[in-house]
Design a protein around this motif. Sequence first.
Motif, PDB file in Angstrom:
ATOM      1  N   LYS A 186     -27.405  -6.583  33.363  1.00 54.75           N
ATOM      2  CA  LYS A 186     -26.099  -5.961  33.582  1.00 54.75           C
ATOM      3  C   LYS A 186     -25.037  -7.056  33.590  1.00 54.75           C
ATOM      4  CE  LYS A 186     -25.912  -6.002  38.661  1.00 54.75           C
ATOM      5  NZ  LYS A 186     -25.725  -5.146  39.866  1.00 54.75           N
ATOM      6  N   ASN A 187     -23.802  -6.660  33.402  1.00 53.61           N
ATOM      7  CA  ASN A 187     -22.706  -7.619  33.438  1.00 53.61           C
ATOM      8  C   ASN A 187     -22.527  -8.177  34.841  1.00 53.61           C
ATOM      9  OD1 ASN A 187     -21.864  -7.523  30.719  1.00 53.61           O
ATOM     10  ND2 ASN A 187     -20.822  -5.560  31.084  1.00 53.61           N
ATOM     11  N   ASP A 188     -22.316  -9.476  34.904  1.00 53.06           N
ATOM     12  CA  ASP A 188     -22.075 -10.139  36.184  1.00 53.06           C
ATOM     13  C   ASP A 188     -20.704  -9.715  36.709  1.00 53.06           C
ATOM     14  OD1 ASP A 188     -21.726 -11.793  38.325  1.00 53.06           O
ATOM     15  OD2 ASP A 188     -22.177 -13.652  37.256  1.00 53.06           O
ATOM     16  N   PRO A 189     -20.646  -9.114  37.893  1.00 52.61           N
ATOM     17  CA  PRO A 189     -19.336  -8.684  38.432  1.00 52.61           C
ATOM     18  C   PRO A 189     -18.383  -9.859  38.654  1.00 52.61           C
ATOM     19  CG  PRO A 189     -21.065  -8.495  40.089  1.00 52.61           C
ATOM     20  CD  PRO A 189     -21.746  -8.762  38.792  1.00 52.61           C
ATOM     21  N   ASP A 190     -18.919 -11.067  38.736  1.00 50.45           N
ATOM     22  CA  ASP A 190     -18.083 -12.256  38.906  1.00 50.45           C
ATOM     23  C   ASP A 190     -17.667 -12.876  37.579  1.00 50.45           C
ATOM     24  OD1 ASP A 190     -18.304 -12.040  41.677  1.00 50.45           O
ATOM     25  OD2 ASP A 190     -20.198 -13.171  41.690  1.00 50.45           O
ATOM     26  N   GLY A 191     -17.999 -12.191  36.481  1.00 49.44           N
ATOM     27  CA  GLY A 191     -17.567 -12.671  35.156  1.00 49.44           C
ATOM     28  C   GLY A 191     -18.431 -13.762  34.570  1.00 49.44           C
ATOM     29  N   ASP A 248     -30.595  -7.275  36.434  1.00 45.61           N
ATOM     30  CA  ASP A 248     -30.283  -6.211  37.383  1.00 45.61           C
ATOM     31  C   ASP A 248     -31.364  -6.170  38.465  1.00 45.61           C
ATOM     32  OD1 ASP A 248     -29.750  -3.908  38.772  1.00 45.61           O
ATOM     33  OD2 ASP A 248     -29.379  -2.676  36.992  1.00 45.61           O
TER      34      ASP A 248
END
Length: 491
Positions: free
Chosen positions: A98-103, A109
């Motif tokens: 999944k995409n890292d929420p911190d960019g 995941d």
Amino acid sequence: MSKEITSRAQNYSEWYNDLVLKGGLADYSAVRGCMVIKPYGFALWENMRDQLDRMFKDTGHVNAYFPLFIPKSFLSKEAAHVEGFAKECAVVTHYRLKNDPDGGGVIVDPDAKLEEELIVRPTSETIIWNTYKDWIQSYRDLPLLINQWANVVRWEMRTRLFLRTAEFLWQEGHTAHATREEAIAETNQMLDVYAQFAEEYMAVPVIKGRKTESERFAGAEDTYCIEALMQDGKALQAGTSHFLGQNFAKAFDVKFLTKENKLEYVWATSWGVSTRLIGALVMAHSDDQGLILPPKIAPQQVVIVPIYKGDEQKAIIGEKVKGIMTELKALGISVKYDDSDNTRPGWKFAEYELKGVPVRIAIGARDLENNVVEIARRDTKEKSSVSMDSLAGHIKNLLDDIQSSMFNKAKQYRDSHITRVDNWEEFEKGLDEKGGFFAAHWDGTADTEEAIKEKTKATIRCIPLDNEQEDGKCILTGKPSTQRVLFARAY
């Protein structure tokens, strides 16, 4: 181009890498420990694969394919097997990113963890025998003779192109039989197939033998092998065939109903060779100018290089070459016509010498007038002038001669590097000064085998199948021995 190749005498390891890379066989990849097999190298593998496949099918085997992923619990069912491969296994623990929420790009995941980890196959005995449980019910289902062509992963820390990589291509045969005798016969039959292929197609002489208990395949009752000798005096295991007894049948509860209506466990074998054979091919035959490939499996057996001035001469030569190529192809000979304008003939000569093409034909305007061509054979570099009227037949005979000459040269080297030694001093001196195989007495214990390995880095490559009984004393311990075994330093 040959000036770019490190000589064997200077650095054998660098020489090997130079040939693999500059000969267009393989390249390093972005994945540590893995390689990219380039088109020329893959064409060589295809020729080897296709010939082996024919030999397998001629002995009654059929191809199938089994999953790349193996449930971890399967590897736990055969104790010796899991112990043998545990340190080399790559393990899949999650099934989603999944995409890292911190960019920071993508991350694993944490909510997508597998209930049971999956092992990327290091070999397929476990997944196959779990399947065979559903396929085998009675003696009518036997023998089951299956092979698969696949990739496997063994997490190697120190890698070398073709010889030892984290991922490699191979075939693995897995057979099931009603009796012990049938399974042993199958094990020996496939060892003979490997030896025949190595000698008749790769032009590499091999010694057939049995591995010691400590060198057996994990989970096997007996492992048989073919051992080859490289030009630096080191041995290379070129293929193995394993008698598995009933170990995997018992681990996965694979039984069959006999003609007498009794339930019995089946008997098993497995056997395999890999792209390591390409490494053996390079090291057994090649020289300081490049690869030398045996005609029976070379991607290109013949290359034709025109020598011309101007488009008119090029066109005239090209028309003549069309007829030559038709004749050669009719005889089953693979041939390439290189009339490209971006390099000069001398550069092409060096290029095809580096790539190990068995026969090179040069043809110019004056040759057309004289109805001859110049032929150069790669193995000996001998050149000759041959009439175009008898060219196709001459080339066919020449390819056969190159094939046999390459085998004879390698066999002469191998035979001259099998040395009988009777004491420790001879053994150590021979390893350091001569190399090759050393026929020596061993007391039969794993402790002595390991001690010799620690002291010299030499291992027992095999107990030759044609061994004769001979009383003697172990070279290390002096204890009684009844036969000689073959030691060598190895890849």
